[in-house]
Write a protein that holds these residues in place. Structure first.
Motif, mmCIF file in Angstrom:
data_model
loop_
_atom_site.group_PDB
_atom_site.id
_atom_site.type_symbol
_atom_site.label_atom_id
_atom_site.label_comp_id
_atom_site.label_asym_id
_atom_site.label_seq_id
_atom_site.Cartn_x
_atom_site.Cartn_y
_atom_site.Cartn_z
ATOM 1 N N TYR A 136 0.837 -1.203 0.000
ATOM 2 C CA TYR A 136 0.000 0.000 0.000
ATOM 3 C C TYR A 136 0.877 1.259 0.000
ATOM 4 O O TYR A 136 0.651 2.185 -0.778
ATOM 5 N N GLU A 137 1.873 1.278 0.894
ATOM 6 C CA GLU A 137 2.742 2.450 0.959
ATOM 7 C C GLU A 137 3.566 2.592 -0.312
ATOM 8 O O GLU A 137 3.781 3.720 -0.793
ATOM 9 N N ASP A 138 4.020 1.485 -0.878
ATOM 10 C CA ASP A 138 4.759 1.547 -2.138
ATOM 11 C C ASP A 138 3.909 2.181 -3.233
ATOM 12 O O ASP A 138 4.394 3.004 -4.018
ATOM 13 N N SER A 139 2.642 1.794 -3.277
ATOM 14 C CA SER A 139 1.717 2.338 -4.277
ATOM 15 C C SER A 139 1.506 3.839 -4.068
ATOM 16 O O SER A 139 1.458 4.614 -5.035
ATOM 17 N N ILE A 140 1.393 4.246 -2.806
ATOM 18 C CA ILE A 140 1.214 5.669 -2.484
ATOM 19 C C ILE A 140 2.433 6.465 -2.940
ATOM 20 O O ILE A 140 2.310 7.516 -3.575
#
Length: 199
Positions: A136-140
């Motif tokens: 999720y954080e990578d995508s953000i």
């Protein structure tokens, strides 16, 4: 539900949290979370904000949002004895009890962070939230990078708000290469000011 179940305050929390320590970094994040929550309500059409200097907040859609934190804030706004400005509500929301842990608890329920007890000075315990699922954080970060560092990409409202909030509370440097941030400083400032939004 969309493929991304996260609201702006969840996304900002992932940028604020130290991935391995599970602690909240910096001192300005309560105001960032407040700005994210109010921005989420605005983007979803539950509140409106006047465009004048005072920036008064009013209820645009009086029904449950479906998120406990957002619903609590909406209850406060709808129950206010008189209209209040955005600055008032940022201060009010920033002061909500255990706000950071409530946001992290929601991330824990989604399996994104773990809920653990950490030690302070080997004596006191505190809640910590180390990352479990970094996707999720990578995508953000990819979403933010694509508009901060590439001139041909226009940010959508949600991404522009997230960049603005992250910049205002000083967490861009802990999430992106400082050299890239310096190279694109003028563009990031324009995005944060809402000048480069996609049509």
């Amino acid at each position: 539900m969309s493929a991304n179940p996260l609201c702006l305050h969840h996304e900002l929390a992932l940028l604020v949290l130290d991935d391995s320590k599970g602690t909240f970094e910096g001192s300005m994040y309560p105001y960032g979370f407040a700005g994210a929550i109010l921005s989420e309500l605005l983007l979803q059409g539950f509140i409106s904000v006047t465009e004048d200097k005072v920036k008064m907040v009013s209820v645009a859609l009086n029904k449950p949002v479906g998120d406990p934190i957002l619903d609590e804030v909406m209850t406060q706004i709808t129950g206010s004895s008189k209209p209040r400005n955005l600055q008032h509500w940022v201060g009010k929301v920033a002061g909500l009890k255990d706000l950071r842990h409530r946001i992290a608890e929601q991330l824990s329920e989604l399996g994104i962070v773990a809920k653990e007890q950490g030690k302070v000075l080997w004596i006191f315990t505190r809640k910590i939230w180390p990352e479990l699922n970094g996707s999720y954080e990578d995508s953000i970060r990819r979403r933010m990078s694509s508009v901060m560092f590439f001139a041909d990409q226009k940010p959508d409202n949600r991404t522009a708000v997230l960049i603005s909030l992250a910049k205002s509370i000083g967490v861009l440097n802990s999430n992106f290469a400082p050299v890239e941030l310096r190279q694109h400083d003028a563009r990031i400032k324009e995005i944060a000011a809402g000048k480069l939004l996609a049509a």
